[in-house]
Write an enzyme that holds these catalytic residues in place. Structure first.
Site, PDB file in Angstrom:
ATOM      1  CG  ASN A  42      -0.426  -0.238   2.522  1.00  0.00           C
ATOM      2  OD1 ASN A  42       0.645  -0.813   2.662  1.00  0.00           O
ATOM      3  ND2 ASN A  42      -1.138   0.188   3.550  1.00  0.00           N
ATOM      4  CD  GLU A  44      -1.158   5.213   4.697  1.00  0.00           C
ATOM      5  OE1 GLU A  44      -1.919   4.395   5.242  1.00  0.00           O
ATOM      6  OE2 GLU A  44      -0.456   6.032   5.339  1.00  0.00           O
ATOM      7  CB  CYS A  53      -5.182  -1.261  -1.805  1.00  0.00           C
ATOM      8  SG  CYS A  53      -6.555  -0.380  -1.055  1.00  0.00           S
ATOM      9  CD  GLU A  55      -5.529  -5.734  -1.374  1.00  0.00           C
ATOM     10  OE1 GLU A  55      -4.838  -4.711  -1.172  1.00  0.00           O
ATOM     11  OE2 GLU A  55      -6.539  -5.998  -0.707  1.00  0.00           O
ATOM     12  CB  CYS A  86     -10.818  -2.331   0.344  1.00  0.00           C
ATOM     13  SG  CYS A  86     -10.187  -1.622  -1.192  1.00  0.00           S
ATOM     14  CB  CYS A  89      -8.652  -4.387  -3.752  1.00  0.00           C
ATOM     15  SG  CYS A  89      -7.436  -3.080  -3.471  1.00  0.00           S
TER      16      CYS A  89
END
Ligand SMILES: [Zn+2]
Length: 133
Positions: A42, A44, A53, A55, A86, A89
């Site tokens: 991930n 940010e 993310c 994935e 999530c 994803c």
């Protein structure tokens, strides 16, 4: 497919996470049709909505190298719980999944993981077939 190898790669990728705001590291490893594993973490951003993310980082990494067919993906967070993909994803996994039965491995640690199919975590998904007229 060796699930243990996929988990190891996800754990390694987690260490690369850029998470100055949440400090919640996530790693993912995706097996594609070329037989290679593409990993991601991930990433940010100060503008939180720009965060990506693990994935999606893994999948976009593979797609950028010419892959289109996802065969399996593992994801691990930085907690003593299972970390599942999530919603965004799950949708991206659906875009590239070979079929709705591909394995999504939700990892807690080396020894504890749950294997689900894409269809189990995103039933009735919206796909490119829904755009056909
Ligand atoms: Zn996500």
């Amino acid at each position: 497919m060796d699930i243990e190898v996929l988990i190891d790669e996800a754990i390694k990728a987690r260490e690369k996470a850029y998470v100055p705001y949440s400090n919640f590291k996530v790693g993912a490893a995706a097996l594609f049709e070329d037989g290679k594993i593409y990993s991601g973490c991930n990433i940010e951003n100060a503008s939180f909505g720009a965060t990506n993310c693990a994935e999606r980082t893994a999948i976009f990494n593979a797609v950028a190298k010419g892959n289109r067919v996802l065969k399996a993906i593992a994801v691990i967070g930085d907690t003593n719980n299972f970390t599942a993909p999530c919603g965004i994803c799950r949708q991206v996994i659906a875009e590239f999944a070979e079929n709705p039965e591909i394995k999504v491995i939700i990892v807690k640690n080396h020894k504890e993981y749950i294997v689900k199919t894409l269809d189990e975590i995103l039933p009735g998904s919206f796909t490119k077939k829904d755009l056909e007229v």
